[in-house]
Design a protein around this motif. Structure first.
Motif, PDB file in Angstrom:
ATOM      1  N   ALA A 112       0.956   9.371  -5.767  1.00 50.55           N
ATOM      2  CA  ALA A 112       1.464  10.719  -5.561  1.00 50.55           C
ATOM      3  C   ALA A 112       2.336  11.172  -6.732  1.00 50.55           C
ATOM      4  O   ALA A 112       2.295  12.335  -7.146  1.00 50.55           O
ATOM      5  CB  ALA A 112       2.254  10.784  -4.251  1.00 50.55           C
ATOM      6  N   THR A 113       3.110  10.241  -7.278  1.00 48.50           N
ATOM      7  CA  THR A 113       3.990  10.575  -8.390  1.00 48.50           C
ATOM      8  C   THR A 113       3.204  11.019  -9.617  1.00 48.50           C
ATOM      9  O   THR A 113       3.565  11.974 -10.308  1.00 48.50           O
ATOM     10  CB  THR A 113       4.876   9.369  -8.747  1.00 48.50           C
ATOM     11  OG1 THR A 113       5.664   9.010  -7.607  1.00 48.50           O
ATOM     12  CG2 THR A 113       5.798   9.700  -9.915  1.00 48.50           C
ATOM     13  N   PHE A 114       2.105  10.323  -9.896  1.00 44.40           N
ATOM     14  CA  PHE A 114       1.298  10.628 -11.082  1.00 44.40           C
ATOM     15  C   PHE A 114       0.123  11.559 -10.777  1.00 44.40           C
ATOM     16  O   PHE A 114      -0.719  11.784 -11.648  1.00 44.40           O
ATOM     17  CB  PHE A 114       0.784   9.330 -11.702  1.00 44.40           C
ATOM     18  CG  PHE A 114       1.854   8.516 -12.365  1.00 44.40           C
ATOM     19  CD1 PHE A 114       2.271   8.797 -13.655  1.00 44.40           C
ATOM     20  CD2 PHE A 114       2.476   7.481 -11.679  1.00 44.40           C
ATOM     21  CE1 PHE A 114       3.270   8.053 -14.269  1.00 44.40           C
ATOM     22  CE2 PHE A 114       3.469   6.719 -12.279  1.00 44.40           C
ATOM     23  CZ  PHE A 114       3.876   7.020 -13.579  1.00 44.40           C
ATOM     24  N   GLY A 115       0.062  12.074  -9.545  1.00 44.77           N
ATOM     25  CA  GLY A 115      -1.005  13.006  -9.209  1.00 44.77           C
ATOM     26  C   GLY A 115      -2.372  12.382  -9.112  1.00 44.77           C
ATOM     27  O   GLY A 115      -3.385  13.022  -9.441  1.00 44.77           O
ATOM     28  N   TRP A 116      -2.437  11.118  -8.664  1.00 39.47           N
ATOM     29  CA  TRP A 116      -3.727  10.419  -8.552  1.00 39.47           C
ATOM     30  C   TRP A 116      -4.285  10.476  -7.135  1.00 39.47           C
ATOM     31  O   TRP A 116      -5.198   9.737  -6.803  1.00 39.47           O
ATOM     32  CB  TRP A 116      -3.560   8.956  -8.950  1.00 39.47           C
ATOM     33  CG  TRP A 116      -3.172   8.778 -10.380  1.00 39.47           C
ATOM     34  CD1 TRP A 116      -3.339   9.658 -11.400  1.00 39.47           C
ATOM     35  CD2 TRP A 116      -2.524   7.635 -10.954  1.00 39.47           C
ATOM     36  NE1 TRP A 116      -2.839   9.153 -12.568  1.00 39.47           N
ATOM     37  CE2 TRP A 116      -2.330   7.900 -12.337  1.00 39.47           C
ATOM     38  CE3 TRP A 116      -2.101   6.412 -10.435  1.00 39.47           C
ATOM     39  CZ2 TRP A 116      -1.731   6.998 -13.190  1.00 39.47           C
ATOM     40  CZ3 TRP A 116      -1.497   5.495 -11.291  1.00 39.47           C
ATOM     41  CH2 TRP A 116      -1.322   5.791 -12.654  1.00 39.47           C
ATOM     42  N   GLY A 162       0.805  -1.212   0.000  1.00 48.32           N
ATOM     43  CA  GLY A 162       0.000   0.000   0.000  1.00 48.32           C
ATOM     44  C   GLY A 162       0.837   1.259   0.000  1.00 48.32           C
ATOM     45  O   GLY A 162       0.462   2.271  -0.605  1.00 48.32           O
ATOM     46  N   GLU A 163       1.990   1.213   0.679  1.00 49.31           N
ATOM     47  CA  GLU A 163       2.877   2.378   0.675  1.00 49.31           C
ATOM     48  C   GLU A 163       3.428   2.630  -0.719  1.00 49.31           C
ATOM     49  O   GLU A 163       3.534   3.783  -1.157  1.00 49.31           O
ATOM     50  CB  GLU A 163       4.019   2.155   1.664  1.00 49.31           C
ATOM     51  CG  GLU A 163       3.567   2.101   3.128  1.00 49.31           C
ATOM     52  CD  GLU A 163       4.715   1.854   4.068  1.00 49.31           C
ATOM     53  OE1 GLU A 163       5.851   1.658   3.579  1.00 49.31           O
ATOM     54  OE2 GLU A 163       4.501   1.867   5.299  1.00 49.31           O
ATOM     55  N   ASN A 164       3.768   1.570  -1.435  1.00 50.44           N
ATOM     56  CA  ASN A 164       4.250   1.737  -2.805  1.00 50.44           C
ATOM     57  C   ASN A 164       3.148   2.255  -3.712  1.00 50.44           C
ATOM     58  O   ASN A 164       3.393   3.068  -4.614  1.00 50.44           O
ATOM     59  CB  ASN A 164       4.788   0.403  -3.338  1.00 50.44           C
ATOM     60  CG  ASN A 164       6.060  -0.020  -2.639  1.00 50.44           C
ATOM     61  OD1 ASN A 164       6.828   0.811  -2.156  1.00 50.44           O
ATOM     62  ND2 ASN A 164       6.307  -1.321  -2.576  1.00 50.44           N
ATOM     63  N   VAL A 165       1.913   1.769  -3.498  1.00 54.14           N
ATOM     64  CA  VAL A 165       0.787   2.272  -4.281  1.00 54.14           C
ATOM     65  C   VAL A 165       0.570   3.756  -4.012  1.00 54.14           C
ATOM     66  O   VAL A 165       0.318   4.542  -4.933  1.00 54.14           O
ATOM     67  CB  VAL A 165      -0.488   1.470  -3.962  1.00 54.14           C
ATOM     68  CG1 VAL A 165      -1.704   2.089  -4.638  1.00 54.14           C
ATOM     69  CG2 VAL A 165      -0.334   0.018  -4.409  1.00 54.14           C
TER      70      VAL A 165
END
Length: 287
Positions: A175-179, A167-170
């Motif tokens: 956050a990286t792709f602004g989702w 879940g942390e990786n998700v």
């Protein structure tokens, strides 16, 4: 009373702004995080707050009557969408089986392997179907499997978004792709909004039929043989490299899957080494 800075987006709707103002006045020490307007006539507006006294992912919902503009109740809810107690229990069953951190890890491990097992069953079914006409019990299991495969993959994917490690990786990926979800929401969208909890009826039937098939065809009854060791050596090197790279990538993104897979490989290697040891020479008997 002046509205907080986070309520500027509601100034175009004086009725909703007054409802939020009433809720803030009822809980001045709490922090406003989300607002869910009344979805239909007769319903209440749900104003969500965070507070130091609440647990992880818990929110305090203040319910305001849009007609009278008065607070009609308060309730501790779950998640940024303000899930009510019954739904909270179902969500917790899905997330950690009501067993706390241990259950959360177990649930993540199961979700990590669910899509692998489901996809592997599909591959085995196609291979068996090409080789020979499957028996009725196998066909029933396969038909159910095809129907629940999509649901099982969806259940696995959504479960991993709630998990501790994957879940942390998700979350980092989102956050990286602004989702990510905005902190203040008028529509009630949140981390768990719209998610269906619980286990489909299993998926349970499919699991039971799978165990029944294994019991009927288990090796001790002469219906099957263990897979010989070293079969991976027969895979073409290019394909093997691709499999290893994909497995390493998935194992890094879904840590419990990677660690458990590595553990299986280590145990299998140790068992293979033990099996390969030559039998000791019989000692000479004295004359």
């Amino acid at each position: 009373m002046a509205l907080p800075h986070t309520l500027r987006s509601f100034r175009h709707d004086n009725v909703l702004a007054r409802q939020v103002e009433v809720a803030v006045a009822a809980r001045p020490s709490a922090t406003l995080v989300a607002v869910r307007p009344a979805p239909e006539p007769g319903a209440t507006t749900r104003v969500l707050f965070t507070a130091d006294s609440l647990g992880e992912s818990e929110r305090l919902a203040v319910f305001v009557d849009p007609g009278t503009g008065s607070v009609v109740g308060e309730l501790v809810t779950y998640g940024s969408s303000g899930v009510l107690p019954l739904r909270t229990v179902l969500d917790q069953v899905h997330a950690n089986l009501l067993l706390g951190e241990f259950g959360r890890g177990y649930s993540e491990l199961a979700a990590s392997w669910l899509w692998v097992v489901a996809s592997g069953g599909l591959v085995l079914w196609f291979a068996r179907r090409r080789a020979a006409r499957p028996k009725p019990a196998v066909r029933r299991h396969a038909v159910l499997g095809l129907w629940v495969l999509v649901g099982a993959v969806f259940l696995s994917a959504t479960g991993l978004t709630w998990s501790k490690y994957a879940g942390e990786n998700v979350a980092d990926l989102r956050a990286t792709f602004g989702w990510t979800t905005p902190a203040l929401s008028m529509t009630g969208s949140g981390d768990h909004a719209g998610h269906t909890s619980g286990t489909p009826t299993g998926l349970v039937v499919l699991v039971v039929l799978g165990y029944r098939m294994w019991w009927q065809r288990r090796p001790t009854r002469g219906f099957g043989r263990p897979v010989p060791r070293g079969q991976w050596r027969k895979v073409p090197r290019a394909q093997l490299v691709v499999v290893l790279v994909v497995a390493a990538g998935v194992g890094w993104f879904v840590p419990l899957f990677g660690l458990s897979l590595l553990g299986f490989l280590v145990v299998d290697a140790l068992l293979a080494r033990r099996t390969a040891k030559p039998a000791p020479e019989p000692s000479e008997q004295p004359v």
